[in-house]
Design a protein around this motif. Structure first.
Motif, PDB file in Angstrom:
ATOM      1  N   PRO A   4       0.908  -1.308  -0.135  1.00  0.00           N
ATOM      2  CA  PRO A   4      -0.086  -0.072   0.156  1.00  0.00           C
ATOM      3  C   PRO A   4       0.876   1.284   0.065  1.00  0.00           C
ATOM      4  CG  PRO A   4      -0.077  -1.255   2.116  1.00  0.00           C
ATOM      5  CD  PRO A   4       0.391  -1.969   1.109  1.00  0.00           C
ATOM      6  N   ARG A   5       1.805   1.477   0.682  1.00  0.00           N
ATOM      7  CA  ARG A   5       2.862   2.604   0.560  1.00  0.00           C
ATOM      8  C   ARG A   5       3.177   2.843  -0.588  1.00  0.00           C
ATOM      9  NH1 ARG A   5       3.790   4.929   5.543  1.00  0.00           N
ATOM     10  NH2 ARG A   5       2.982   3.695   7.367  1.00  0.00           N
ATOM     11  N   ALA A   6       3.826   1.689  -1.237  1.00  0.00           N
ATOM     12  CA  ALA A   6       4.558   1.924  -2.603  1.00  0.00           C
ATOM     13  C   ALA A   6       3.395   2.307  -3.530  1.00  0.00           C
ATOM     14  CB  ALA A   6       5.268   0.499  -2.880  1.00  0.00           C
ATOM     15  N   MET A   7       2.333   1.697  -3.212  1.00  0.00           N
ATOM     16  CA  MET A   7       1.228   2.131  -4.245  1.00  0.00           C
ATOM     17  C   MET A   7       0.898   3.379  -4.304  1.00  0.00           C
ATOM     18  SD  MET A   7      -0.422   0.654  -6.660  1.00  0.00           S
ATOM     19  CE  MET A   7      -2.067   0.900  -7.435  1.00  0.00           C
ATOM     20  N   LEU A   8       1.064   4.116  -3.182  1.00  0.00           N
ATOM     21  CA  LEU A   8       0.535   5.468  -3.206  1.00  0.00           C
ATOM     22  C   LEU A   8       1.530   6.354  -3.925  1.00  0.00           C
ATOM     23  CD1 LEU A   8      -0.063   6.341   0.577  1.00  0.00           C
ATOM     24  CD2 LEU A   8      -1.677   6.510  -1.053  1.00  0.00           C
ATOM     25  N   ASP A   9       2.866   6.117  -3.729  1.00  0.00           N
ATOM     26  CA  ASP A   9       3.922   6.764  -4.898  1.00  0.00           C
ATOM     27  C   ASP A   9       3.789   6.367  -6.159  1.00  0.00           C
ATOM     28  OD1 ASP A   9       4.929   7.613  -2.565  1.00  0.00           O
ATOM     29  OD2 ASP A   9       6.451   6.049  -2.192  1.00  0.00           O
ATOM     30  N   TRP A  10       3.541   5.336  -6.524  1.00  0.00           N
ATOM     31  CA  TRP A  10       3.338   4.911  -8.148  1.00  0.00           C
ATOM     32  C   TRP A  10       2.094   5.541  -8.597  1.00  0.00           C
ATOM     33  CZ3 TRP A  10       6.628   3.803 -11.410  1.00  0.00           C
ATOM     34  CH2 TRP A  10       8.071   3.104 -11.020  1.00  0.00           C
ATOM     35  N   THR A  11       1.040   5.596  -7.672  1.00  0.00           N
ATOM     36  CA  THR A  11      -0.219   6.340  -8.242  1.00  0.00           C
ATOM     37  C   THR A  11      -0.145   7.500  -8.511  1.00  0.00           C
ATOM     38  OG1 THR A  11      -1.524   4.510  -6.763  1.00  0.00           O
ATOM     39  CG2 THR A  11      -2.831   6.856  -7.712  1.00  0.00           C
ATOM     40  N   ALA A  12       0.622   8.319  -7.811  1.00  0.00           N
ATOM     41  CA  ALA A  12       1.083   9.665  -7.890  1.00  0.00           C
ATOM     42  C   ALA A  12       1.796   9.801  -9.122  1.00  0.00           C
ATOM     43  CB  ALA A  12       1.782  10.165  -6.954  1.00  0.00           C
ATOM     44  N   GLU A  13       2.793   8.871  -9.501  1.00  0.00           N
ATOM     45  CA  GLU A  13       3.602   9.046 -10.547  1.00  0.00           C
ATOM     46  C   GLU A  13       2.675   8.699 -11.730  1.00  0.00           C
ATOM     47  OE1 GLU A  13       6.584   9.737 -11.332  1.00  0.00           O
ATOM     48  OE2 GLU A  13       6.789   8.841 -13.049  1.00  0.00           O
ATOM     49  N   LEU A  14       1.797   7.699 -11.762  1.00  0.00           N
ATOM     50  CA  LEU A  14       0.823   7.461 -12.917  1.00  0.00           C
ATOM     51  C   LEU A  14       0.055   8.630 -13.124  1.00  0.00           C
ATOM     52  CD1 LEU A  14       0.001   5.412 -14.972  1.00  0.00           C
ATOM     53  CD2 LEU A  14      -1.873   4.620 -13.286  1.00  0.00           C
ATOM     54  N   ASP A  15      -0.493   9.427 -12.152  1.00  0.00           N
ATOM     55  CA  ASP A  15      -1.265  10.604 -12.284  1.00  0.00           C
ATOM     56  C   ASP A  15      -0.543  11.538 -13.172  1.00  0.00           C
ATOM     57  OD1 ASP A  15      -3.421  12.189 -11.681  1.00  0.00           O
ATOM     58  OD2 ASP A  15      -2.191  13.376 -10.494  1.00  0.00           O
ATOM     59  N   ARG A  16       0.901  11.604 -12.609  1.00  0.00           N
ATOM     60  CA  ARG A  16       1.757  12.741 -13.429  1.00  0.00           C
ATOM     61  C   ARG A  16       2.003  12.441 -14.949  1.00  0.00           C
ATOM     62  NH1 ARG A  16       6.684  13.474 -14.907  1.00  0.00           N
ATOM     63  NH2 ARG A  16       7.492  11.301 -14.415  1.00  0.00           N
ATOM     64  N   ARG A  17       1.980  11.193 -15.223  1.00  0.00           N
ATOM     65  CA  ARG A  17       2.385  10.551 -16.497  1.00  0.00           C
ATOM     66  C   ARG A  17       1.113  10.686 -17.365  1.00  0.00           C
ATOM     67  NH1 ARG A  17       6.771   5.779 -16.651  1.00  0.00           N
ATOM     68  NH2 ARG A  17       8.121   6.453 -14.872  1.00  0.00           N
ATOM     69  N   LEU A  18      -0.020  10.889 -16.873  1.00  0.00           N
ATOM     70  CA  LEU A  18      -1.291  10.756 -17.724  1.00  0.00           C
ATOM     71  C   LEU A  18      -2.068  11.911 -17.415  1.00  0.00           C
ATOM     72  CD1 LEU A  18      -2.613   7.161 -16.927  1.00  0.00           C
ATOM     73  CD2 LEU A  18      -1.458   8.093 -19.321  1.00  0.00           C
ATOM     74  N   PRO A  19      -1.632  13.135 -17.906  1.00  0.00           N
ATOM     75  CA  PRO A  19      -2.246  14.335 -17.695  1.00  0.00           C
ATOM     76  C   PRO A  19      -3.669  14.526 -18.640  1.00  0.00           C
ATOM     77  CG  PRO A  19      -0.524  14.722 -19.447  1.00  0.00           C
ATOM     78  CD  PRO A  19      -0.424  13.327 -18.701  1.00  0.00           C
ATOM     79  N   VAL A  20      -4.594  15.371 -17.946  1.00  0.00           N
ATOM     80  CA  VAL A  20      -5.870  15.544 -18.646  1.00  0.00           C
ATOM     81  C   VAL A  20      -5.604  16.612 -19.831  1.00  0.00           C
ATOM     82  CG1 VAL A  20      -8.362  16.135 -18.523  1.00  0.00           C
ATOM     83  CG2 VAL A  20      -6.850  15.189 -16.532  1.00  0.00           C
ATOM     84  N   PRO A  21      -5.837  16.353 -21.020  1.00  0.00           N
ATOM     85  CA  PRO A  21      -5.756  17.394 -21.972  1.00  0.00           C
ATOM     86  C   PRO A  21      -6.820  18.244 -22.124  1.00  0.00           C
ATOM     87  CG  PRO A  21      -6.730  15.156 -23.088  1.00  0.00           C
ATOM     88  CD  PRO A  21      -6.376  15.078 -21.548  1.00  0.00           C
ATOM     89  N   GLU A  22      -6.505  19.411 -22.882  1.00  0.00           N
ATOM     90  CA  GLU A  22      -7.447  20.261 -23.006  1.00  0.00           C
ATOM     91  C   GLU A  22      -8.918  19.748 -23.737  1.00  0.00           C
ATOM     92  OE1 GLU A  22      -7.560  23.522 -21.836  1.00  0.00           O
ATOM     93  OE2 GLU A  22      -5.407  23.186 -21.067  1.00  0.00           O
ATOM     94  N   TYR A  23      -9.901  20.453 -23.233  1.00  0.00           N
ATOM     95  CA  TYR A  23     -11.134  19.790 -23.826  1.00  0.00           C
ATOM     96  C   TYR A  23     -11.983  21.182 -24.286  1.00  0.00           C
ATOM     97  CZ  TYR A  23     -15.938  17.836 -23.935  1.00  0.00           C
ATOM     98  OH  TYR A  23     -17.012  17.764 -24.548  1.00  0.00           O
ATOM     99  N   THR A  24     -12.545  21.019 -25.433  1.00  0.00           N
ATOM    100  CA  THR A  24     -13.640  22.124 -25.823  1.00  0.00           C
ATOM    101  C   THR A  24     -14.918  21.163 -26.064  1.00  0.00           C
ATOM    102  OG1 THR A  24     -11.840  23.199 -26.890  1.00  0.00           O
ATOM    103  CG2 THR A  24     -14.013  23.654 -27.536  1.00  0.00           C
ATOM    104  N   PRO A  25     -15.854  21.587 -25.341  1.00  0.00           N
ATOM    105  CA  PRO A  25     -17.284  20.990 -25.519  1.00  0.00           C
ATOM    106  C   PRO A  25     -17.986  21.235 -26.836  1.00  0.00           C
ATOM    107  CG  PRO A  25     -17.360  22.744 -24.024  1.00  0.00           C
ATOM    108  CD  PRO A  25     -15.922  22.628 -24.238  1.00  0.00           C
ATOM    109  N   SER A  26     -18.678  20.522 -27.573  1.00  0.00           N
ATOM    110  CA  SER A  26     -19.435  21.028 -28.470  1.00  0.00           C
ATOM    111  C   SER A  26     -20.653  21.470 -27.945  1.00  0.00           C
ATOM    112  CB  SER A  26     -19.829  19.506 -29.302  1.00  0.00           C
ATOM    113  OG  SER A  26     -20.678  19.724 -30.117  1.00  0.00           O
ATOM    114  N   LEU A  27     -21.015  22.603 -28.820  1.00  0.00           N
ATOM    115  CA  LEU A  27     -22.280  23.414 -28.320  1.00  0.00           C
ATOM    116  C   LEU A  27     -23.464  22.739 -29.125  1.00  0.00           C
ATOM    117  CD1 LEU A  27     -20.630  26.952 -28.067  1.00  0.00           C
ATOM    118  CD2 LEU A  27     -21.207  25.172 -26.015  1.00  0.00           C
TER     119      LEU A  27
END
Length: 441
Positions: A371-394
């Motif tokens: 569980p402790r190592a998972m916390l670090d790796w989850t943060a690393e995965l979050d950093r490596r998978l950023p949320v891209p910009e999104y423009t909604p369709s109107l």
């Protein structure tokens, strides 16, 4: 949404509850109606295959508490029968119509049926609701014969571990080569070892060829020509979205409700979807709509859906979480982050940590009691998978009406009864049945 509006939430599970909470947190002062087919308030469903089936918790112990005064009208024990997105009406039994200004769909999933299984036999059960867990406990109390669970996923493994905690003999049957094989070979190998240490029997790579119900037992003749005799059989072979009431509504309900990245249903400006029911593109990964069946996702998606419903479709923001889930088998913690199912290859990131790679990109992580190592790796995965910009369709999308075929693939899973000679079967396994009866006495 404005004061005096009515928001209807169809689904009284955790997603429905947390959506109602978020609406009130955001200051929505109108009417909220929650419709649920079970007669119970929302409860902690992960306890069903563990504490509740073991008797370590009572049904009231599982009840989920709201974080504040929701001022909600509960319509429990009421199953929605149809949705009219043009008239903005949810139809209920008896010809009742429930109009809405905004709608949250959160009906989740239902257990998948195993073709050929004798569901009319009260000893053949699924594990989805509190009533299911109580029925399983009744079966276990009625007989001291072994239990059988069919399905090598999380619920199947959790149930098997629960049986061993109770000191009950149990066999886990699965058509895959190992339990939890989708979590990678390191995890599945560890699960096999753990089950063997706790004397859980495994019948992997096999399926049920024939079912035999007698007064005292349920017999399962497997494709490996073994016979299992059980007091109770739990079917845990996955689930399908609960969409029956949505057919003909104009929504795309093939494998859940198709949504935009913001969780607005495709084809409707005033309908959002939350929890296991939503099939949406998580832009962290790609633009392919998928469902995620995890407790944390139900909580997070319901809050995001409520926020976007209040904001309106043109101002909505994409829901792009990093999926996380965990479970406990015996006393070992299994954790997941990202989408390991998208992985094309695996790599060992650290002791007990497996990474899942797609096109050179880390897309998922599993951890076995780290569980402790998972916390670090989850943060690393979050950093490596950023949320891209999104423009909604109107533009309002065109409604899509579909009538999906959700029939279960029966290839090599179901052996029709007409091919089965009961007398011959009894003669072949007479010794095993006699031994089972002696054991019961």
């Amino acid at each position: 949404m404005a004061d005096g509006d009515r928001i209807v939430i169809v689904g009284a599970g955790v997603a429905g509850l947390r959506a109602a909470e978020r609406l009130r947190e955001l200051g929505f002062d109108g009417e909220i109606v929650v419709v649920g087919d079970e007669a119970r308030r929302p409860y902690h469903r992960p306890m069903i295959s563990k504490q509740l089936v073991m008797g370590a918790a009572r049904p009231p112990d599982t009840t989920l508490r709201a974080y504040g005064d929701l001022d909600v009208h509960w319509r429990l024990g009421t199953r929605a029968t149809h949705l009219d997105t043009v008239e903005r009406v949810v139809h209920l039994p008896g010809g009742e119509s429930l109009w809405y200004d905004g709608l949250v769909l959160a009906t989740g999933v239902v257990p998948r049926h195993l073709p050929g299984s004798p569901r009319h036999d009260p000893r053949v059960r699924v594990l989805r609701t509190i009533d299911d867990a109580l029925a399983v406990r009744h079966c276990l109390h009625a007989s001291n014969k072994p239990a059988v669970v069919i399905g090598g996923g999380l619920i199947g493994n959790e149930f098997a571990a629960s049986m061993r905690h109770l000191g009950r003999d149990v066999t886990l049957v699965g058509h895959a080569k190992a339990p939890l094989h989708r979590f990678g070979s390191r995890i599945s190998d560890a699960v096999v070892k753990l089950h063997k240490e706790h004397r859980t029997k495994l019948a992997m790579g096999s399926e049920v060829r024939h079912w035999i119900s007698t007064d005292d037992t349920v017999g399962l003749h497997l494709t490996n020509n073994k016979l299992l005799v059980a007091s109770c059989v739990v079917l845990a072979i996955g689930s399908v979205p609960a969409v029956d009431y949505l057919r003909g509504s104009g929504l795309d309900v093939e494998d859940g409700v198709l949504c935009e990245p913001t969780l607005f249903a495709e084809g409707a400006d005033d309908v959002v979807v939350a929890g296991d029911l939503a099939r949406w593109p998580n832009l962290r990964f790609d633009e392919v709509p998928r469902r995620v069946e995890h407790w944390i996702n139900a909580v997070e998606s319901s809050r995001a859906a409520a926020e976007n419903l209040i904001a309106g479709r043109s101002a909505a923001t994409p829901f792009a979480p990093l999926p996380r889930a965990w479970s406990t088998l015996y006393d070992v913690r299994l954790q997941m982050a990202g989408m390991p199912s998208l992985g094309e290859d695996t790599v060992s990131l650290a002791d007990g940590i497996t990474g899942f790679i797609r096109a050179g990109q880390l897309v998922g992580i599993t951890a076995w009691d780290k569980p402790r190592a998972m916390l670090d790796w989850t943060a690393e995965l979050d950093r490596r998978l950023p949320v891209p910009e999104y423009t909604p369709s109107l533009a309002s999308p065109e409604p899509v009406e579909t009538w999906p075929d959700e029939q279960f693939d029966t290839d090599e899973r179901f052996y029709p009864d007409e091919r089965f000679d009961t007398q011959e079967f009894y003669a072949q396994f007479a010794d095993e049945f006699d031994a089972a009866e002696d054991f019961a006495r």
